[in-house]
Design an enzyme around this catalytic site. Structure first.
Site, mmCIF file in Angstrom:
data_model
loop_
_atom_site.group_PDB
_atom_site.id
_atom_site.type_symbol
_atom_site.label_atom_id
_atom_site.label_comp_id
_atom_site.label_asym_id
_atom_site.label_seq_id
_atom_site.Cartn_x
_atom_site.Cartn_y
_atom_site.Cartn_z
ATOM 1 N N GLN A 180 37.165 48.248 40.234
ATOM 2 C CA GLN A 180 38.725 48.255 40.548
ATOM 3 C C GLN A 180 39.509 47.573 39.283
ATOM 4 O OE1 GLN A 180 40.276 44.653 42.631
ATOM 5 N NE2 GLN A 180 41.618 45.976 43.690
ATOM 6 N N GLY A 181 40.349 48.397 38.390
ATOM 7 C CA GLY A 181 40.836 47.995 37.394
ATOM 8 C C GLY A 181 42.188 47.550 37.493
ATOM 9 N N GLU A 225 41.600 45.929 51.276
ATOM 10 C CA GLU A 225 40.623 44.733 50.695
ATOM 11 C C GLU A 225 40.708 43.318 51.494
ATOM 12 O OE1 GLU A 225 41.641 44.070 46.463
ATOM 13 O OE2 GLU A 225 39.725 42.864 46.192
ATOM 14 N N SER A 283 34.639 44.089 38.609
ATOM 15 C CA SER A 283 33.306 44.076 39.162
ATOM 16 C C SER A 283 32.488 45.392 39.178
ATOM 17 C CB SER A 283 33.198 43.665 40.574
ATOM 18 O OG SER A 283 34.160 42.549 40.873
ATOM 19 N N SER A 332 43.389 43.570 37.683
ATOM 20 C CA SER A 332 43.808 42.453 36.951
ATOM 21 C C SER A 332 43.668 42.439 35.371
ATOM 22 C CB SER A 332 42.675 41.380 37.430
ATOM 23 O OG SER A 332 42.451 41.206 38.692
HETATM 24 C C1 LIG Z 1 34.268 37.462 42.559
HETATM 25 C C2 LIG Z 1 35.840 37.965 42.150
HETATM 26 C C3 LIG Z 1 35.649 39.478 41.756
HETATM 27 C C4 LIG Z 1 36.899 40.060 41.322
HETATM 28 N N1 LIG Z 1 36.764 41.450 41.177
HETATM 29 C C5 LIG Z 1 38.051 42.066 40.615
HETATM 30 C C6 LIG Z 1 37.825 43.316 40.118
HETATM 31 O O1 LIG Z 1 36.910 44.062 40.596
HETATM 32 N N2 LIG Z 1 38.939 43.945 39.746
HETATM 33 C C7 LIG Z 1 40.263 43.160 39.321
HETATM 34 O O2 LIG Z 1 41.195 43.869 38.979
HETATM 35 N N3 LIG Z 1 40.254 41.978 39.713
HETATM 36 C C8 LIG Z 1 39.066 41.309 40.117
HETATM 37 N N4 LIG Z 1 39.244 39.919 40.330
HETATM 38 C C9 LIG Z 1 40.177 39.343 39.857
HETATM 39 C C10 LIG Z 1 41.102 38.644 40.771
HETATM 40 O O3 LIG Z 1 41.879 39.434 41.445
HETATM 41 C C11 LIG Z 1 42.107 37.450 39.956
HETATM 42 O O4 LIG Z 1 40.959 36.273 39.483
HETATM 43 C C12 LIG Z 1 43.048 36.799 40.851
HETATM 44 O O5 LIG Z 1 43.880 37.616 41.366
HETATM 45 C C13 LIG Z 1 43.814 35.750 40.293
HETATM 46 O O6 LIG Z 1 44.095 35.948 39.019
HETATM 47 P P1 LIG Z 1 43.985 34.965 37.694
HETATM 48 O O7 LIG Z 1 42.465 34.892 37.745
HETATM 49 O O8 LIG Z 1 44.472 35.617 36.497
HETATM 50 O O9 LIG Z 1 44.469 33.480 38.179
HETATM 51 P P2 LIG Z 1 46.115 33.109 37.962
HETATM 52 O O10 LIG Z 1 46.982 34.133 38.474
HETATM 53 O O11 LIG Z 1 46.186 32.972 36.272
HETATM 54 O O12 LIG Z 1 46.089 31.957 38.623
HETATM 55 C C14 LIG Z 1 45.832 30.668 38.064
HETATM 56 C C15 LIG Z 1 46.144 29.458 39.198
HETATM 57 O O13 LIG Z 1 47.466 29.603 39.300
HETATM 58 C C16 LIG Z 1 47.828 29.748 40.959
HETATM 59 N N5 LIG Z 1 49.051 30.611 40.935
HETATM 60 C C17 LIG Z 1 49.281 31.528 40.431
HETATM 61 N N6 LIG Z 1 50.574 32.086 40.817
HETATM 62 C C18 LIG Z 1 50.959 31.099 41.921
HETATM 63 C C19 LIG Z 1 52.171 31.219 42.648
HETATM 64 N N7 LIG Z 1 52.996 32.304 42.697
HETATM 65 N N8 LIG Z 1 51.951 30.385 43.757
HETATM 66 C C20 LIG Z 1 51.271 29.356 43.641
HETATM 67 N N9 LIG Z 1 49.884 29.371 42.639
HETATM 68 C C21 LIG Z 1 50.041 30.351 41.961
HETATM 69 C C22 LIG Z 1 46.647 30.443 41.269
HETATM 70 O O14 LIG Z 1 46.482 30.149 42.844
HETATM 71 C C23 LIG Z 1 45.420 29.929 40.505
HETATM 72 O O15 LIG Z 1 45.053 28.581 41.022
HETATM 73 C C24 LIG Z 1 38.190 39.241 40.861
HETATM 74 C C25 LIG Z 1 37.918 37.899 40.961
HETATM 75 C C26 LIG Z 1 36.879 37.023 41.470
HETATM 76 C C27 LIG Z 1 36.909 35.883 41.465
#
Ligand SMILES: Cc1cc2nc3c(=O)[nH]c(=O)nc-3n(C[C@H](O)[C@H](O)[C@H](O)COP(=O)(O)OP(=O)(O)OC[C@H]3O[C@@H](n4cnc5c(N)ncnc54)[C@H](O)[C@@H]3O)c2cc1C
Length: 398
Positions: free
Chosen positions: A128-129, A246, A163, A131
């Site tokens: 999944q691409g 999902e 992933s 993020s």
């Molecule tokens: C095990 C795992 C597998 C994953 N696999 C994939 C994958 O295969 N493909 C893919 O595309 N992505 C994948 N991801 C990514 C995942 O979808 C993102 O990490 C997630 O959406 C959070 O984005 P970020 O890491 O950029 O954090 P950010 O969005 O930068 O968030 C940082 C912090 O700010 C908080 N925050 C952000 N916006 C708000 C809001 N509006 N209100 C309140 N709080 C807020 C968040 O809750 C968090 O605590 C995976 C993540 C994990 C942990």
């Protein structure tokens, strides 16, 4: 919803149980830690066996090669495979649990014919691409650009946390096709073949020592226009369909896995650590904590049954998926905390100081892994926003 098996469901359960009893002892050994090609072969080999026995795509419609099982049968399938200790979906997570169902719901007849059978047979793996470094929770801010050039899009940008990218054949990709449109309206959902020139996959190591995710750099990758699922610039709506799958039912095996971990933990507590002299079970506080976790997991199983019934009627679990995910990650982390209390001092080591062998290691590893559950598939805060706005009718976030 009925809570007891009908005669047909009972027959299904028995037939599946017999198949599992016969099949599981014939599986190859589990692959070595971090050997991703071997892991792919193991996971897809299991998918192939499910396919040959008629259990692949258990809830997918029959017309797309699935079994067309009822929601109750799907839950029986998940319960029985977990009970028997069958392999986890693993590298087939994206393909079977959300890319496949999205293509079944939104794809053209040609796309369904091309992509669904290899998913069911375990021939092809997906990633999944979605993020990006600056677009996680606020996914609609994604900047990977797709520029139309004849029959292709030329895609340039960076994805992260992808992933299983290092072993995938296809990627469900979100890219910006109209930079001038409001941010939710200029995105397109497309299928990117992972062997296309211009893709650079760089694995990243996590806290648990694994490199399940990668960064993915895209440099003028050419993707045929026919690979768009839904319409150009309609990708946000299609992505919501993907998230429905999902967040809806994709965590069910996780929940059943947690029930298994709890049973195992109770066994460890009865026999061994925590404190000097007695066992962990002698501690009333630990016993109470284990019981609370058990009750919460039971309640989440009931919620799962409700969500699966809803998904059968409406195509996905709706906000129920967010409610489940929110409750589940907290319980799973609490289970990890009580596990560490049960293990006592042994929790400080990743080797085996107490004769608990790999089971001890597994609980320490699982506690570290559980940290990711409040982030993966939408963070806890974001799920709270969804529940607040869509279920409780609270004012919208600004
Ligand atoms: C095990 C795992 C597998 C994953 N696999 C994939 C994958 O295969 N493909 C893919 O595309 N992505 C994948 N991801 C990514 C995942 O979808 C993102 O990490 C997630 O959406 C959070 O984005 P970020 O890491 O950029 O954090 P950010 O969005 O930068 O968030 C940082 C912090 O700010 C908080 N925050 C952000 N916006 C708000 C809001 N509006 N209100 C309140 N709080 C807020 C968040 O809750 C968090 O605590 C995976 C993540 C994990 C942990």
């Amino acid at each position: 919803m009925r809570l007891r098996d009908t005669a047909e469901e009972q027959a299904f359960r028995h037939q599946l149980r017999a198949w599992l009893d016969e099949t599981l002892p014939t599986l190859p050994p589990t692959p070595p830690f971090e050997d991703w090609p071997a892991k792919r072969a193991y996971d897809t080999g299991w998918q192939r066996r499910l396919f040959e026995a008629g259990y692949a795509g258990i809830s997918w419609p029959k017309e797309y090669g699935g079994r067309g099982a009822t929601p109750s049968e799907e839950l029986i399938f998940l319960e029985e495979t977990q009970r028997a200790g069958a392999p986890y979906v693993g590298c087939n997570f994206v393909s079977t649990l959300h890319a496949g169902p999205t293509i079944a719901a939104e794809g053209t007849p040609e796309q369904r014919a091309r992509y669904l059978p290899p998913i069911l047979r375990g021939d092809e793996v997906w990633c999944q691409g979605f993020s990006e470094p600056e677009a996680g929770s606020d996914l609609a801010s994604l900047r990977t650009r797709a520029v139309r050039d004849g029959d292709h899009y030329v895609v340039t940008g960076q994805k992260i946390w992808t992933s299983h990218a290092q072993v995938a054949d296809h990627c469900e990709l979100l890219a910006r096709t109209d930079p001038d449109a409001p941010k939710h309206r200029g995105i397109t959902w497309m299928i990117m073949p992972m062997d296309s020139p211009g893709i650079d996959v760089r694995p990243m190591r996590t806290l648990t020592g694994e490199s399940e995710f990668s960064e993915m750099f895209l440099d003028e990758v050419r993707i045929p226009v026919g690979n768009v699922v839904g319409a150009e610039n309609d990708g946000w709506r299609v992505a919501m369909v993907t998230f429905g799958f999902e967040r809806g039912t994709a965590f069910v095996s996780e929940l059943l896995g947690s029930m298994r971990l709890l049973t195992d933990l109770v066994e460890i507590a009865r026999k061994g650590p925590a404190g000097a002299g007695g066992t962990a079970w002698d501690d009333a506080g630990i016993r109470r904590e284990l019981a609370v976790v058990g009750a919460e997991l039971d309640a989440q199983w009931a919620l799962t049954r409700r969500n699966v019934s809803r998904a059968a009627r409406h195509g996905n679990a709706g906000v129920g998926g967010s409610v489940f995910k929110l409750a589940y990650h907290e319980t799973r982390q609490r289970l990890g905390d009580v596990a560490l209390r049960v293990l006592g001092r042994a929790r400080l080591a990743l080797d085996d100081p107490t004769g608990l062998s790999s089971r001890h290691l597994d609980h320490v590893h699982q506690r570290l892994y559980a940290l990711s559950l409040s982030i993966a598939a939408g963070t806890a805060q974001v799920q709270r926003n969804i529940v607040g706005e869509r279920l409780l009718g609270l004012p919208k976030e600004r």
